[in-house]
Design an enzyme around this catalytic site. Structure first.
Site, short mmCIF file in Angstrom:
data_model
loop_
_atom_site.label_atom_id
_atom_site.label_comp_id
_atom_site.label_asym_id
_atom_site.label_seq_id
_atom_site.Cartn_x
_atom_site.Cartn_y
_atom_site.Cartn_z
N ARG A 222 0.86 -1.18 0.00
CA ARG A 222 0.00 0.00 0.00
C ARG A 222 0.90 1.24 0.00
O ARG A 222 2.00 1.22 0.56
CB ARG A 222 -0.92 0.03 1.23
N HIS A 270 -1.94 0.19 -9.75
CA HIS A 270 -2.48 -0.80 -8.81
C HIS A 270 -2.93 -2.08 -9.54
O HIS A 270 -4.10 -2.45 -9.53
CB HIS A 270 -3.65 -0.21 -8.02
P1 NAP Z 1 -1.30 -11.12 5.09
O1 NAP Z 1 -1.34 -12.58 4.77
O2 NAP Z 1 -2.18 -10.59 6.16
O3 NAP Z 1 0.22 -10.75 5.44
C1 NAP Z 1 0.58 -9.53 5.95
C2 NAP Z 1 2.04 -9.60 6.38
O4 NAP Z 1 2.45 -8.29 6.79
C3 NAP Z 1 2.27 -10.54 7.57
O5 NAP Z 1 3.47 -11.23 7.43
C4 NAP Z 1 2.36 -9.56 8.74
O6 NAP Z 1 3.16 -9.99 9.81
C5 NAP Z 1 3.06 -8.40 8.07
N1 NAP Z 1 2.84 -7.18 8.84
C6 NAP Z 1 1.69 -6.55 9.12
N2 NAP Z 1 1.90 -5.47 9.90
C7 NAP Z 1 3.23 -5.45 10.12
C8 NAP Z 1 4.09 -4.59 10.87
N3 NAP Z 1 3.61 -3.55 11.56
N4 NAP Z 1 5.41 -4.87 10.89
C9 NAP Z 1 5.91 -5.93 10.22
N5 NAP Z 1 5.15 -6.79 9.49
C10 NAP Z 1 3.83 -6.54 9.45
O7 NAP Z 1 -1.60 -10.27 3.79
P2 NAP Z 1 -1.38 -10.69 2.26
O8 NAP Z 1 -2.51 -11.47 1.77
O9 NAP Z 1 0.00 -11.21 2.11
O10 NAP Z 1 -1.50 -9.23 1.58
C11 NAP Z 1 -0.63 -8.19 1.97
C12 NAP Z 1 -1.04 -6.87 1.37
O11 NAP Z 1 -0.74 -6.82 -0.01
C13 NAP Z 1 -2.53 -6.55 1.42
O12 NAP Z 1 -2.92 -6.10 2.69
C14 NAP Z 1 -2.65 -5.47 0.37
O13 NAP Z 1 -2.40 -4.21 0.97
C15 NAP Z 1 -1.50 -5.78 -0.59
N6 NAP Z 1 -1.99 -6.22 -1.91
C16 NAP Z 1 -1.70 -5.46 -2.99
C17 NAP Z 1 -2.11 -5.86 -4.25
C18 NAP Z 1 -1.76 -5.07 -5.47
O14 NAP Z 1 -2.25 -5.37 -6.55
N7 NAP Z 1 -0.91 -4.08 -5.36
C19 NAP Z 1 -2.83 -7.05 -4.40
C20 NAP Z 1 -3.10 -7.80 -3.26
C21 NAP Z 1 -2.67 -7.37 -2.03
P3 NAP Z 1 2.77 -11.30 10.68
O15 NAP Z 1 3.13 -12.48 9.77
O16 NAP Z 1 3.63 -11.20 11.85
O17 NAP Z 1 1.29 -11.21 10.94
C1 GLV Z 2 -5.48 -5.32 -3.83
O1 GLV Z 2 -4.79 -4.36 -3.65
C2 GLV Z 2 -5.91 -6.18 -2.77
O2 GLV Z 2 -5.77 -5.79 -1.61
O3 GLV Z 2 -6.44 -7.26 -3.08
#
Ligand code: NAP
Ligand code: GLV
Length: 310
Positions: A222, A270
């Site tokens: 983000r 995005h």
């Molecule tokens: P997820 O499974 O919830 O993983 C989030 C990770 O971030 C976890 O490892 C978490 O740590 C870590 N984290 C959260 N807060 C933190 C902090 N303060 N300090 C250090 N680490 C922290 O989420 P995901 O499914 O991988 O998705 C992650 C993000 O990608 C989404 O929230 C979204 O913003 C982004 N995204 C972007 C796109 C795009 O097209 N650009 C698409 C999809 C997603 P822990 O393991 O310790 O909980």
């Molecule tokens: C896209 O940014 C998602 O959070 O799925």
């Protein structure tokens, strides 16, 4: 009853959800439904007054991995569970996006593009994958997948998360001290962190300065992660080679934003990892069946911990 709000892809999701849940009554925007009967909603960015019309709502399924926008609105009643997508076809795309930036760096395309403009034929020294240190910020569903894929391709991969993690072949760190130790040892920094109050401006001037000169940043998590002015200052001082950015504080990025025309910024609107409707619908249908059979929302893989913010 299930209520769907996804105007851009309403027909696709309606068909997929009906196929996956043939016995479920499903209504969709702007259809009037018997509001008292709606227990579940599948949504992508619904209007402000949307949730208030369904007093018996139990769970909201978000057609995304990130839930920051929904949590920021503050209109989801506390007793309504929020469930997000977990991978659902996005992890592979994240690897591809990261790899695109990584190869741009490793194969020095930023430098060759500059050389081309000046008609300069200069062969830069090769960089092998095992000499490249990649740090993945966020080791959740997406970050862990990316880290494994990069490791398999021979890169030196480290990862950073909130809580301590152990992942085979990946040097894992956590917390402030872990981040401070990792940044100076990073050639390419890739973030898939969610937007939370803790991750806002995590990459501020002080932490950006810890990155080695000539490193690069890829942000697909983000936009709030990076202090924009600090990033611009870093790029202008030639501290960083480039930044590949997919996410921004304001989206769409305003036309007059300095990122658009910055020579060291590559930006995409995005698109790093798109929701794959077939996968999303399959995942949501499985979760709905679990709930219908008496399973707890808290046991679902995508259950959002509101206090954590992701
Ligand atoms: P997820 O499974 O919830 O993983 C989030 C990770 O971030 C976890 O490892 C978490 O740590 C870590 N984290 C959260 N807060 C933190 C902090 N303060 N300090 C250090 N680490 C922290 O989420 P995901 O499914 O991988 O998705 C992650 C993000 O990608 C989404 O929230 C979204 O913003 C982004 N995204 C972007 C796109 C795009 O097209 N650009 C698409 C999809 C997603 P822990 O393991 O310790 O909980
Ligand atoms: C896209 O940014 C998602 O959070 O799925």
């Amino acid at each position: 009853m299930l209520y769907l709000y996804s105007p851009d892809q309403q027909d696709v999701y309606l068909r997929l959800l009906k196929d996956a849940l043939p016995d479920w009554p499903i209504a969709c925007w702007p259809e009037e439904a018997d509001a008292e009967k709606v227990r579940f909603a599948v949504v992508w960015s619904p209007p402000k007054d949307f949730f208030a019309r369904f007093p018996k709502l139990q769970a909201i399924f978000v057609l995304a991995a990130g839930v920051d926008a929904l949590l920021r609105r503050g209109d989801v009643p506390q007793d309504v569970a929020i469930v997000r997508l977990t991978d659902a076809g996005m992890a592979q795309q994240m690897t591809e996006y990261c790899l695109y930036g990584l190869l741009h760096y490793q194969r020095q395309m930023d430098i060759y593009l500059q050389q081309q403009k000046a008609a300069q034929w200069i062969q830069q020294p090769a960089r092998l994958a095992d000499s490249l240190r990649v740090t993945v910020l966020g080791l959740g569903q997406l970050g862990t997948h990316v880290a494994h894929d990069l490791k398999r391709l021979g890169y030196r991969v480290s990862g950073w998360s909130r809580r301590p993690r152990e992942i085979d072949g990946i040097a894992c760190a956590h917390g402030e001290a872990g981040l401070r130790a990792l940044l100076p040892e990073t050639d390419v920094l890739f973030s898939v962190l969610p937007a939370t109050p803790e991750t806002r401006h995590l990459l501020d001037a002080k932490r950006l300065d810890l990155l080695p000169k000539d490193s690069a940043i890829i942000n697909a998590g983000r936009g709030s992660l990076i202090d924009q002015n600090a990033l611009l200052a870093c790029l202008d001082k030639d501290r960083l080679r480039f930044a590949l950015l997919d996410v921004f504080v304001e989206e769409p990025l305003p036309e007059n934003h300095p990122f658009w025309r910055h020579p060291r910024i590559i930006l995409t609107p995005h698109v790093a990892a798109d929701t794959v409707p077939e996968e999303a619908a399959r995942q949501i249908a499985a979760s709905l069946r679990t709930l219908a059979e008496g399973g707890a929302a808290g046991s679902l893989a995508g259950f959002v911990d509101r206090a954590r913010g992701y």
